[in-house]
Design an enzyme around this catalytic site. Structure first.
Site, PDB file in Angstrom:
ATOM      1  N   ALA A 110       0.816  -1.219   0.000  1.00  0.00           N
ATOM      2  CA  ALA A 110       0.000   0.000   0.000  1.00  0.00           C
ATOM      3  C   ALA A 110       0.848   1.267   0.000  1.00  0.00           C
ATOM      4  CB  ALA A 110      -0.934  -0.001   1.208  1.00  0.00           C
ATOM      5  N   LEU A 112       3.281   1.910   2.188  1.00  0.00           N
ATOM      6  CA  LEU A 112       3.689   2.277   3.553  1.00  0.00           C
ATOM      7  C   LEU A 112       4.887   1.452   4.007  1.00  0.00           C
ATOM      8  CD1 LEU A 112       0.137   2.680   5.189  1.00  0.00           C
ATOM      9  CD2 LEU A 112       1.560   4.419   4.091  1.00  0.00           C
ATOM     10  N   SER A 115       7.447  -3.994   3.422  1.00  0.00           N
ATOM     11  CA  SER A 115       8.576  -4.920   3.237  1.00  0.00           C
ATOM     12  C   SER A 115       9.848  -4.397   3.916  1.00  0.00           C
ATOM     13  CB  SER A 115       8.811  -5.222   1.755  1.00  0.00           C
ATOM     14  OG  SER A 115       9.209  -4.068   1.084  1.00  0.00           O
ATOM     15  N   GLU A 143      16.878  -5.944  -0.421  1.00  0.00           N
ATOM     16  CA  GLU A 143      15.644  -5.817  -1.213  1.00  0.00           C
ATOM     17  C   GLU A 143      15.960  -5.841  -2.705  1.00  0.00           C
ATOM     18  OE1 GLU A 143      11.950  -4.225  -0.345  1.00  0.00           O
ATOM     19  OE2 GLU A 143      12.728  -2.890   1.209  1.00  0.00           O
ATOM     20  N   ASP A 155      13.276   4.450   2.725  1.00  0.00           N
ATOM     21  CA  ASP A 155      12.374   3.652   3.560  1.00  0.00           C
ATOM     22  C   ASP A 155      13.106   3.028   4.751  1.00  0.00           C
ATOM     23  OD1 ASP A 155      10.772   4.388   1.481  1.00  0.00           O
ATOM     24  OD2 ASP A 155      10.504   2.383   0.667  1.00  0.00           O
ATOM     25  N   TYR A 204       8.771   1.308 -11.758  1.00  0.00           N
ATOM     26  CA  TYR A 204       9.742   1.919 -10.842  1.00  0.00           C
ATOM     27  C   TYR A 204      11.153   1.915 -11.443  1.00  0.00           C
ATOM     28  CZ  TYR A 204      12.248   3.021  -6.531  1.00  0.00           C
ATOM     29  OH  TYR A 204      13.056   3.613  -5.595  1.00  0.00           O
TER      30      TYR A 204
HETATM   31  C1  GLA Z   1       9.679   3.297  -2.941  1.00  0.00           C
HETATM   32  C2  GLA Z   1      11.174   3.097  -2.742  1.00  0.00           C
HETATM   33  C3  GLA Z   1      11.826   4.356  -2.180  1.00  0.00           C
HETATM   34  C4  GLA Z   1      11.449   5.605  -2.982  1.00  0.00           C
HETATM   35  C5  GLA Z   1       9.942   5.656  -3.199  1.00  0.00           C
HETATM   36  C6  GLA Z   1       9.544   6.789  -4.099  1.00  0.00           C
HETATM   37  O1  GLA Z   1       9.048   3.435  -1.707  1.00  0.00           O
HETATM   38  O2  GLA Z   1      11.412   2.031  -1.868  1.00  0.00           O
HETATM   39  O3  GLA Z   1      13.217   4.181  -2.129  1.00  0.00           O
HETATM   40  O4  GLA Z   1      12.162   5.656  -4.179  1.00  0.00           O
HETATM   41  O5  GLA Z   1       9.435   4.452  -3.751  1.00  0.00           O
HETATM   42  O6  GLA Z   1       9.825   8.022  -3.488  1.00  0.00           O
END
Ligand code: GLA
Length: 359
Positions: A110, A112, A115, A143, A155, A204
């Protein structure tokens, strides 16, 4: 007898600074009270995990983990979360095994960071020690190996390092952090669009490649000249414009948050969403619609998609006490929480994985 342990890590909500961490920009996320917990015991010769949210189990010997670590690749044929667990455990190279059950209250997929939250909690449960930046790098690299997604540092670093009651300004080029205290007259509400995306299958990696292609011509994008970006071939011009503009918005957001100026901060969130949708192309019509719906509601100062996009959650900045009962749901009021390493004593003694009775 092996002692019981509990390791916890929060989820993360990105306030602003989207798709700029891997470009070396600054971001302003916060850790959530919601997160992931591992209850179990450390000891023995195996890593054994079960989970509430995910099917399948992890069952690997320490010898197997050592072999994976040497090979640098995760094992084939496991469910996604098990592959991530194996990659994290191989990187930690624990001295003892772990038998644990994974539970949590973060929606998966979602936006947040469920993972990264799991990965940080697992590293701590396995006895990992060191700085937040080292932990964030370990999780980011695990990851990337496990899921093939070239994520940035944001993150895991905010999940590890956030201070309570503050957003965390992260300079992703330098790897440095600074808490920005959260004012009590502003609140954040997270609304789940219900649209699920899997980063590995999303655009991505394409976006990251485009940003790198733009940077190869202009130099680091956070400091690039917008006029030069406008000369790039499409779609690199729009991708670069997003990154340059978003970095400026993060700097302005830090000032607005410090001054406690909600309308300015809200307008920055709105501008971030517009840029993510039009220039960076990571929104969806349903997300644009949800953001527009929320912006029209009383008490809302601004709203935008949060996380990688392609689905997931929207974050709204609201005046404290705003009634969200009639909002499209589920709407979750959130407060900035402490990161996993901000728990007192964590790095001194194994901290959150020190023996404690399961909650
Ligand atoms: C995901 C990636 C982050 C970042 C965001 C976009 O959450 O894990 O490193 O790039 O997308 O801001």
């Amino acid at each position: 007898m092996d002692a019981p342990l509990l390791a916890r890590a929060p989820g993360r909500l990105n306030l602003i600074g989207e798709h700029v961490d891997y470009a070396g920009g600054a971001v302003l996320p916060l850790a959530l009270q919601q997160g992931t917990a591992l209850h179990g015991t450390r000891g023995g010769e195996r890593l054994r995990l079960t989970s509430d949210a995910c099917a399948g189990t992890v069952d690997l010997s320490l010898d197997k983990l050592a072999a994976l670590s040497a090979a640098g690749t995760p094992p084939a044929g496991l469910p996604g979360w098990a592959t991530l667990a194996a990659a994290v455990a191989a990187a930690v190279a624990p001295a003892a095994g772990l038998v644990a059950h994974v539970s949590g209250d973060l929606p998966v997929g979602a936006g947040l960071s469920s993972s990264a939250s799991f990965a940080v909690a697992l590293a701590l449960a396995l006895g990992w020690r060191g700085t937040a930046l080292d932990l964030a790098r370990l999780v980011r690299d695990a990851e990337a190996r496990a899921r093939g997604v070239p994520c940035g540092l944001m993150d895991p670093l905010v999940i590890a390092a956030a201070a309570p009651d503050a957003a965390l300004l992260i300079d992703c080029a330098a790897g440095t952090t600074r808490p920005v205290p959260w004012p009590s007259h502003l609140e954040l509400v997270v609304v789940d669009s219900g649209l699920r995306r899997e980063l590995a299958g999303s655009a991505y990696a394409d976006r990251r490649r485009e940003v790198e292609a733009a940077a190869a011509r202009l130099g680091p994008l956070p400091a690039a000249d917008p006029a030069a970006a406008a000369e790039l071939p499409a779609p690199l011009d729009r991708r670069a414009r997003h990154v340059i503009g978003e970095c400026a918005r993060v700097a302005a957001a830090v000032e607005a948050l410090t001054a406690g100026h909600g309308p300015t901060l809200g307008a920055l969130l709105d501008a971030s969403h517009a840029s993510l949708s039009a220039d960076f192309a990571v929104s969806l019509p349903a997300l644009d619609q949800l953001v527009a719906d929320l912006r029209g509601r009383p008490g809302v100062l601004g709203a935008r998609l949060t996380g990688a996009g392609f689905g997931g959650c929207v974050v709204a900045l609201v005046e404290a006490g705003t009634d969200v009962a009639a909002w499209p749901g589920p709407a979750l009021r959130v407060r900035p929480a402490a990161g996993a390493l901000a728990v007192r004593g964590h790095t001194d003694d194994g901290g959150a994985c020190a023996p404690q009775p399961p909650a």
